[in-house]
Scaffold this motif. Structure first.
Motif, mmCIF file in Angstrom:
data_model
loop_
_atom_site.group_PDB
_atom_site.id
_atom_site.type_symbol
_atom_site.label_atom_id
_atom_site.label_comp_id
_atom_site.label_asym_id
_atom_site.label_seq_id
_atom_site.Cartn_x
_atom_site.Cartn_y
_atom_site.Cartn_z
ATOM 1 N N UNK A 1 6.756 10.940 1.399
ATOM 2 C CA UNK A 1 5.541 10.233 1.829
ATOM 3 C C UNK A 1 5.588 9.954 3.327
ATOM 4 N N UNK A 2 6.724 9.443 3.801
ATOM 5 C CA UNK A 2 6.850 9.002 5.193
ATOM 6 C C UNK A 2 6.823 10.166 6.177
ATOM 7 N N UNK A 3 7.456 11.276 5.840
ATOM 8 C CA UNK A 3 7.606 12.364 6.799
ATOM 9 C C UNK A 3 6.601 13.494 6.605
ATOM 10 N N UNK A 4 6.271 13.815 5.362
ATOM 11 C CA UNK A 4 5.397 14.962 5.101
ATOM 12 C C UNK A 4 3.942 14.538 4.972
ATOM 13 N N UNK A 5 3.669 13.649 3.995
ATOM 14 C CA UNK A 5 2.276 13.242 3.778
ATOM 15 C C UNK A 5 1.729 12.516 5.002
ATOM 16 N N UNK A 6 2.573 11.701 5.662
ATOM 17 C CA UNK A 6 2.115 10.986 6.842
ATOM 18 C C UNK A 6 1.761 11.940 7.981
ATOM 19 N N UNK A 7 2.437 13.063 8.048
ATOM 20 C CA UNK A 7 2.124 14.062 9.076
ATOM 21 C C UNK A 7 0.804 14.768 8.789
ATOM 22 N N UNK A 8 0.435 14.852 7.519
ATOM 23 C CA UNK A 8 -0.824 15.486 7.108
ATOM 24 C C UNK A 8 -1.554 14.530 6.164
ATOM 25 N N UNK A 9 -2.075 13.413 6.706
ATOM 26 C CA UNK A 9 -2.623 12.356 5.854
ATOM 27 C C UNK A 9 -3.859 12.802 5.085
ATOM 28 N N UNK A 10 -4.067 12.247 3.894
ATOM 29 C CA UNK A 10 -5.254 12.571 3.102
ATOM 30 C C UNK A 10 -6.520 12.091 3.821
ATOM 31 N N UNK A 11 -7.634 12.751 3.600
ATOM 32 C CA UNK A 11 -8.894 12.350 4.244
ATOM 33 C C UNK A 11 -9.267 10.917 3.867
ATOM 34 N N UNK B 1 -0.690 5.956 -2.064
ATOM 35 C CA UNK B 1 0.310 6.598 -2.922
ATOM 36 C C UNK B 1 0.457 5.861 -4.248
ATOM 37 N N UNK B 2 0.199 4.574 -4.223
ATOM 38 C CA UNK B 2 0.336 3.771 -5.441
ATOM 39 C C UNK B 2 -0.883 3.936 -6.356
ATOM 40 N N UNK B 3 -2.091 3.800 -5.782
ATOM 41 C CA UNK B 3 -3.316 3.901 -6.588
ATOM 42 C C UNK B 3 -4.465 4.255 -5.649
ATOM 43 N N UNK B 4 -4.851 5.506 -5.655
ATOM 44 C CA UNK B 4 -5.846 5.998 -4.701
ATOM 45 C C UNK B 4 -7.170 5.252 -4.812
ATOM 46 N N UNK B 5 -7.658 5.047 -6.039
ATOM 47 C CA UNK B 5 -8.956 4.396 -6.226
ATOM 48 C C UNK B 5 -8.928 2.946 -5.745
ATOM 49 N N UNK B 6 -7.859 2.232 -6.042
ATOM 50 C CA UNK B 6 -7.782 0.837 -5.597
ATOM 51 C C UNK B 6 -7.705 0.740 -4.086
ATOM 52 N N UNK B 7 -7.004 1.706 -3.473
ATOM 53 C CA UNK B 7 -6.937 1.689 -2.016
ATOM 54 C C UNK B 7 -8.329 1.812 -1.408
ATOM 55 N N UNK B 8 -9.095 2.802 -1.848
ATOM 56 C CA UNK B 8 -10.422 3.007 -1.273
ATOM 57 C C UNK B 8 -11.382 1.877 -1.650
ATOM 58 N N UNK C 1 -2.425 -7.748 -1.041
ATOM 59 C CA UNK C 1 -2.864 -6.412 -1.420
ATOM 60 C C UNK C 1 -1.777 -5.367 -1.168
ATOM 61 N N UNK C 2 -1.463 -5.152 0.085
ATOM 62 C CA UNK C 2 -0.405 -4.229 0.486
ATOM 63 C C UNK C 2 -0.259 -4.387 1.987
ATOM 64 N N UNK C 3 0.692 -3.663 2.561
ATOM 65 C CA UNK C 3 0.830 -3.827 3.998
ATOM 66 C C UNK C 3 1.613 -2.743 4.689
ATOM 67 N N UNK C 4 1.609 -2.846 6.007
ATOM 68 C CA UNK C 4 2.351 -2.009 6.929
ATOM 69 C C UNK C 4 1.759 -0.613 7.078
ATOM 70 N N UNK C 5 1.360 0.017 5.984
ATOM 71 C CA UNK C 5 0.854 1.381 6.081
ATOM 72 C C UNK C 5 -0.091 1.657 4.906
ATOM 73 N N UNK C 6 -1.361 1.984 5.195
ATOM 74 C CA UNK C 6 -2.303 2.280 4.113
ATOM 75 C C UNK C 6 -1.855 3.403 3.194
ATOM 76 N N UNK C 7 -1.017 4.291 3.709
ATOM 77 C CA UNK C 7 -0.539 5.403 2.892
ATOM 78 C C UNK C 7 0.258 4.909 1.691
ATOM 79 N N UNK C 8 0.929 3.764 1.831
ATOM 80 C CA UNK C 8 1.700 3.217 0.721
ATOM 81 C C UNK C 8 0.783 2.770 -0.422
#
Length: 480
Positions: A223-233, A397-404, A387-394
């Motif tokens: 997540x930190x190195x790969x997905x963060x380099x190519x973040x989801x839309x 990664x946990x729950x896409x629908x709840x994040x949005x 809710x969560x913190x530090x990085x929206x990617x976290x």
């Protein structure tokens, strides 16, 4: 005292002025790191964090900064105010890095004035200095990085393994040490370099496998190195993964360009330092990708710094003169920029709100809070959940629908957004008016389920009029 020691003391003094001349800390993320250190001090090693509701760390916590957090624990025991303890930690960390950088440069080039190295390292780039003073894990990683360079000799093969192992436990930037050792091996091929490269690679591999976050580290680093380099839309980018602006690039690179040109002009007919092309090559590669993130920019600048000072053609006498000129020009600029940074990270309003929550909201309650405010709130009131913190990617990664869903609330533009906290079953909502002024005003105007019970210049606190019983204590809704 020797010039080396005097130069280091000068550098530490400059850093101390930049840190202690302003109240607070230069970056809020350091509060999160000390929150984790507090957690370790209280409970030992943990595999989950107790604060995020929709963050991946609540289920599987990969501590990319494990060693960094362990080193923070002694500072929590100091009998001083917490922000002072944090500043002492930053000062000692950044001074250690300064010592190791200067020591390495002196070892590689006897023609260097330590004053020039120290002053340029601190004041040669406003952005680089600012990011180092944030006190993040890159300080520890860069220290280990320069230790590895300093002892890059077959006699210290075991130490190279150890340093590489620790680099994985210190910061997620450890792949850069891998590429550095690889390019040293390729561009300056010797059998001993191959052995050192293999020892370094093995150390990183063992550090990745034998990790305190086992077995979550593999997914975590992906997540930190790969997905963060190519973040989801649609996923918000944290500041250090944003591209630097034109102003930042100018302030960051302008002072180094004359020295870079001078190094090439004088050395074009002579031999460059044997290792310097490794750092030039790395600097160019990072510069190409600098548009993708500030994190890559800082590495790019550091590589050009090493290349220049391994090949500097100026005599020591003129180096000292250059150091004085740079100090006179750059110090007021850096001082002013750091003052702006400290003011942007001030916590007085956050302190008032966290104290209000502590006295009015039952411990253990969930608080609907933006991810940018999470570091300070977890540091001051770790008894609550957010809710969560530090990085929206976290959160994604946990729950896409709840994040949005929560993102739509803070944007405040989706029809019916005011119902989101109730749907997600939150009794308390805290909105940062500096970041989300529109959401705050619209929520106050439209919501019939929550009412404003406290606010200051930066925050608005809303509590559900008919709270859900989410804790053993009953929520008291004080009058506004």
């Amino acid at each position: 005292m020797t010039p080396f020691r005097n130069a280091i003391l000068l550098g530490i003094s400059i850093y101390a002025i930049l840190l202690f001349a302003f109240p607070g800390v230069p970056d809020a993320d350091i509060f999160y790191h000390f929150s984790v250190a507090k957690l370790y001090l209280k409970e030992g090693f943990v595999s989950r964090l107790p604060w995020p509701e929709i963050g991946i760390q609540s289920r599987e916590f990969t501590d990319y900064h494990f060693l960094f957090h362990i080193l923070q624990i002694p500072f929590l025991l100091l009998p001083v105010e917490e922000t002072i303890a944090i500043k002492f930690f930053i000062l000692i960390s950044i001074s250690t890095l300064l010592y190791l950088v200067t020591d390495y440069m002196q070892k590689e080039s006897s023609n260097l004035s330590p004053y020039f190295v120290v002053v340029f390292f601190i004041l040669g780039s406003v952005l680089f200095t600012g990011r180092m003073l944030f006190g993040r894990g890159n300080l520890l990683f860069f220290s280990i990085y320069f230790l590895s360079l300093r002892f890059w000799n077959i006699k210290y093969l075991k130490w190279i393994f150890v340093f590489s192992f620790l680099s994985v436990w210190s910061y997620s930037g450890f792949p850069f040490l891998f590429f550095t050792s690889l390019f040293i091996t390729v561009l300056e091929y010797k059998r001993e370099h191959t052995q050192l490269f293999l020892a370094s690679t093995l150390g990183m591999l063992v550090g990745l496998i034998v990790h305190p976050s086992f077995p979550f580290q593999f997914k975590g680093y992906f997540i930190e190195l790969i997905i963060q380099s190519f973040p989801p839309p649609g996923v918000e980018a944290i500041a250090e993964w944003l591209p630097p602006t034109r102003d930042i690039l100018i302030l960051g690179f302008l002072p180094i360009l004359p020295l870079l040109l001078l190094s090439f002009r004088e050395k074009i007919q002579n031999q460059f330092h044997s290792k310097s092309f490794v750092f030039l090559f790395l600097g160019i590669i990072c510069l190409v990708f600098t548009g993708s993130s500030l994190r890559i920019f800082e590495i790019s600048w550091l590589m050009f710094f090493i290349f220049i000072f391994l090949n500097i053609p100026i005599s020591k006498k003129y180096q000292v003169l250059a150091a004085i000129v740079i100090f006179v020009i750059q110090f007021p600029i850096v001082y002013g920029k750091m003052g702006q940074q400290f003011r942007s990270s001030e916590t007085k309003y956050g302190f008032i709100v966290t104290e209000w929550i502590r006295f009015n909201i039952p411990k253990g309650e969930k608080i609907f809070l933006s991810w940018a405010d999470y570091p300070y709130f977890t540091f001051k009131i770790p008894e609550y959940r957010f809710l969560f913190g530090l990085n929206p990617l976290y959160a994604w990664s946990f729950h896409e629908d709840r994040y949005f869903t929560q993102k739509a609330f803070f944007e405040g533009t989706t029809q019916g957004f005011q119902h989101i906290p109730k749907i997600l079953d939150y009794n308390t909502v805290v909105i940062n008016k500096f970041y989300y002024s529109f959401s705050n005003s619209e929520f106050k105007r439209l919501s019939t389920d929550y009412r404003l019970v406290f606010e200051n210049e930066k925050y608005g606190v809303f509590v559900k009029t008919n709270p859900t019983n989410n804790s053993k204590k009953e929520i008291t809704i004080p009058n506004k």
